[in-house]
Design a protein around this motif. Structure first.
Motif, mmCIF file in Angstrom:
data_model
loop_
_atom_site.group_PDB
_atom_site.id
_atom_site.type_symbol
_atom_site.label_atom_id
_atom_site.label_comp_id
_atom_site.label_asym_id
_atom_site.label_seq_id
_atom_site.Cartn_x
_atom_site.Cartn_y
_atom_site.Cartn_z
ATOM 1 N N GLU A 72 0.824 -1.216 0.000
ATOM 2 C CA GLU A 72 0.000 0.000 0.000
ATOM 3 C C GLU A 72 0.858 1.265 0.000
ATOM 4 O O GLU A 72 0.571 2.232 -0.716
ATOM 5 C CB GLU A 72 -0.950 0.023 1.199
ATOM 6 C CG GLU A 72 -1.811 1.288 1.228
ATOM 7 C CD GLU A 72 -2.757 1.364 2.410
ATOM 8 O OE1 GLU A 72 -3.363 2.434 2.598
ATOM 9 O OE2 GLU A 72 -2.892 0.368 3.147
ATOM 10 N N GLY A 91 -7.092 -8.199 0.545
ATOM 11 C CA GLY A 91 -8.341 -8.721 0.013
ATOM 12 C C GLY A 91 -8.989 -7.702 -0.905
ATOM 13 O O GLY A 91 -8.758 -6.503 -0.772
ATOM 14 N N LYS A 92 -9.778 -8.166 -1.837
ATOM 15 C CA LYS A 92 -10.437 -7.259 -2.763
ATOM 16 C C LYS A 92 -11.328 -6.276 -2.010
ATOM 17 O O LYS A 92 -12.121 -6.663 -1.161
ATOM 18 C CB LYS A 92 -11.275 -8.059 -3.769
ATOM 19 C CG LYS A 92 -11.856 -7.200 -4.877
ATOM 20 C CD LYS A 92 -12.559 -8.050 -5.927
ATOM 21 C CE LYS A 92 -13.090 -7.166 -7.055
ATOM 22 N NZ LYS A 92 -13.782 -7.973 -8.100
ATOM 23 N N GLY A 93 -11.160 -4.997 -2.310
ATOM 24 C CA GLY A 93 -11.973 -3.969 -1.672
ATOM 25 C C GLY A 93 -11.425 -3.455 -0.358
ATOM 26 O O GLY A 93 -12.029 -2.575 0.270
ATOM 27 N N THR A 94 -10.275 -3.965 0.084
ATOM 28 C CA THR A 94 -9.753 -3.553 1.390
ATOM 29 C C THR A 94 -8.875 -2.311 1.343
ATOM 30 O O THR A 94 -8.628 -1.693 2.363
ATOM 31 C CB THR A 94 -8.955 -4.692 2.056
ATOM 32 O OG1 THR A 94 -7.853 -5.056 1.208
ATOM 33 C CG2 THR A 94 -9.845 -5.903 2.287
ATOM 34 N N ASP A 100 -7.013 -0.036 -4.693
ATOM 35 C CA ASP A 100 -7.500 -1.415 -4.675
ATOM 36 C C ASP A 100 -7.297 -2.101 -6.029
ATOM 37 O O ASP A 100 -6.772 -3.212 -6.093
ATOM 38 C CB ASP A 100 -8.974 -1.441 -4.285
ATOM 39 C CG ASP A 100 -9.521 -2.857 -4.212
ATOM 40 O OD1 ASP A 100 -9.012 -3.637 -3.388
ATOM 41 O OD2 ASP A 100 -10.428 -3.197 -4.987
ATOM 42 N N ALA A 101 -7.691 -1.415 -7.099
ATOM 43 C CA ALA A 101 -7.555 -1.998 -8.438
ATOM 44 C C ALA A 101 -6.096 -2.261 -8.775
ATOM 45 O O ALA A 101 -5.754 -3.300 -9.357
ATOM 46 C CB ALA A 101 -8.174 -1.066 -9.477
ATOM 47 N N GLN A 104 -4.801 -5.374 -6.824
ATOM 48 C CA GLN A 104 -5.297 -6.660 -7.298
ATOM 49 C C GLN A 104 -4.529 -7.163 -8.517
ATOM 50 O O GLN A 104 -4.601 -8.344 -8.862
ATOM 51 C CB GLN A 104 -6.794 -6.563 -7.618
ATOM 52 C CG GLN A 104 -7.674 -6.249 -6.415
ATOM 53 C CD GLN A 104 -7.436 -7.160 -5.228
ATOM 54 O OE1 GLN A 104 -7.406 -8.380 -5.369
ATOM 55 N NE2 GLN A 104 -7.245 -6.572 -4.050
ATOM 56 N N LYS A 105 -3.794 -6.280 -9.190
ATOM 57 C CA LYS A 105 -3.016 -6.675 -10.366
ATOM 58 C C LYS A 105 -1.631 -7.221 -10.003
ATOM 59 O O LYS A 105 -0.937 -7.781 -10.849
ATOM 60 C CB LYS A 105 -2.852 -5.473 -11.299
ATOM 61 C CG LYS A 105 -4.162 -4.985 -11.909
ATOM 62 C CD LYS A 105 -3.926 -3.746 -12.779
ATOM 63 C CE LYS A 105 -5.238 -3.217 -13.351
ATOM 64 N NZ LYS A 105 -5.013 -1.977 -14.155
ATOM 65 N N ARG A 111 0.117 -16.576 -0.222
ATOM 66 C CA ARG A 111 -1.079 -16.109 0.482
ATOM 67 C C ARG A 111 -0.744 -15.699 1.906
ATOM 68 O O ARG A 111 -1.453 -14.933 2.545
ATOM 69 C CB ARG A 111 -2.142 -17.218 0.498
ATOM 70 C CG ARG A 111 -2.845 -17.381 -0.837
ATOM 71 C CD ARG A 111 -3.734 -16.192 -1.127
ATOM 72 N NE ARG A 111 -4.118 -16.131 -2.536
ATOM 73 C CZ ARG A 111 -4.790 -15.122 -3.063
ATOM 74 N NH1 ARG A 111 -5.108 -14.085 -2.298
ATOM 75 N NH2 ARG A 111 -5.099 -15.113 -4.342
ATOM 76 N N GLY A 291 -13.618 -5.877 3.065
ATOM 77 C CA GLY A 291 -13.736 -5.556 1.652
ATOM 78 C C GLY A 291 -15.029 -4.918 1.218
ATOM 79 O O GLY A 291 -15.155 -4.498 0.076
ATOM 80 N N SER A 292 -16.013 -4.836 2.105
ATOM 81 C CA SER A 292 -17.267 -4.160 1.766
ATOM 82 C C SER A 292 -17.881 -3.577 3.028
ATOM 83 O O SER A 292 -17.622 -4.049 4.144
ATOM 84 C CB SER A 292 -18.262 -5.126 1.117
ATOM 85 O OG SER A 292 -18.804 -6.027 2.070
#
Length: 356
Positions: A72, A91-94, A100-101, A104-105, A111, A291-292
């Motif tokens: 980050e 995690g996606k959306g975190t 975030d986008a 994710q790439k 993990r 994430g949401s």
């Protein structure tokens, strides 16, 4: 115990940057080199907690991050295009907004902790370590960690975030964000993004200074007591924030008193009887970003319900008065830009009409 997706207790991000002393904002050779790099000049030298120096003759081109926190920071600095892999992926959306986008790439090399073989064979020229495995500090349960000789043989420079890597062995409590700001400044110098680093640090200082103007003068005895409830660490035996953890600085700057500030170190496990004895005025529900908004609300509701229905905690002052703060765990306990925003959030809740 729940999985510590962000590195938990041993959170380190970039270790050995600007500050000359552990957790400090000192000057000296490392600081001078970082200053030169503000104009794009190299070499840049940084040190780890033990004083060992790593020198960069140019900006790294292929970076691997040990977890989402260091990733980050690089994204915020505009150096995300240099990252070729990470461990403990977010995690996606975190992560907020466009970060975030981008995150994710990034290729996931692990993990959890990146395996030694995969890390050494990654092709990286820099590894930003979030786990304090320096010199005599040991691996701290972080698996088979490459030796410095192995890193060198693979052509990988290895650095740490001193604001967290060095914190546990600091000689005094962490009560401000100067070390976090110094790390951001130094990481900017290493990656050639000093202009952005300066902007990020200035933004942090502005937020914290504004809070200090309103609550900084509140006498220690008048400050509300505060407990960070690390719900993610499990409820059988609470894991508390001690005075060397960055969260202690966040809580202190917000005008509160960390009820476990008498504990030297970053975190430790205590008994619920110890929390009851402290009887805090406020409790932060420390849950990790799911994430949401809906998933986060569910997690916060879960943590609050546990405190309200557990015989050991239902009688606490904060619980009876409904004094809960729903602020994410990462932005409180992981060194980064959002620490300053958390200072604002806590101060506004504890000093309504005064702070913010």
């Amino acid at each position: 115990m729940r999985s510590r997706v962000w590195g938990g207790t041993a959170a380190v991000v970039i270790g050995g940057l600007l500050a000359a002393g552990c957790g400090g904002g000192g000057k000296g050779a490392a600081g001078q080199s970082a200053g030169k790099a503000a104009s794009g000049d190299y070499p840049v030298s940084v040190t780890d907690c033990m004083g060992a120096t790593t020198t960069f003759s140019e900006a790294p081109k292929k970076i691997v991050t040990s977890n989402a926190s260091s990733l980050e920071l690089l994204l915020r600095l505009g150096a995300g295009d240099k990252v070729i892999g990470t461990g403990f992926p977010p995690g996606k959306g975190t992560l907020p907004g466009a970060l975030d986008a981008q995150a994710q790439k990034v290729k996931v090399l692990g993990r959890s902790v990146i395996s030694k073989e995969k890390l050494l064979g990654s092709g990286a020229d820099l590894y930003i370590d979030t786990f304090a495995a320096m010199g005599g500090m040991g691996g701290r349960g972080m698996g088979d960690v490459p030796t410095e000789e192995e890193f060198k043989a693979a052509g990988i420079k290895h650095i740490y975030l001193k604001s967290t890597a060095c914190a546990a062995q600091s000689k005094s409590p962490v009560t401000d964000l100067s070390a976090v700001e110094a790390d951001i400044t130094s990481l900017g110098a290493v990656t050639g993004t000093s202009v952005k680093a300066k902007e990020l640090v200035a933004g942090m200082k502005e937020k914290v200074d504004a809070v200090q103007k309103t609550v900084g003068g509140v006498a220690e005895s008048k400050r509300p007591t505060y407990f960070f409830f690390d719900y993610e660490a499990g409820t059988k035996q609470p894991t508390v924030i001690c005075n060397r953890q960055v969260a202690n600085a966040v809580i202190t700057l917000a005008g509160a008193r960390n009820v476990f500030a008498d504990c030297d170190g970053d975190r430790k496990q205590v008994g619920w009887e110890d929390v009851i004895a402290k009887n805090p005025d406020w409790i932060q529900l420390g849950v990790r970003n799911r994430g949401s908004e809906a998933a986060n609300k569910k997690a916060f509701d879960e943590a609050q319900k546990w405190l309200e229905t557990n015989p050991a905690t239902e009688g606490l002052k904060a619980v009876k008065e409904g004094h809960f703060l729903r602020i994410g765990s990462e932005q409180t306990t992981i060194a980064g830009v959002e620490n300053a925003e958390t200072v604002e959030q806590i101060a506004k809740a504890l000093y309504p009409g005064k702070a913010g």
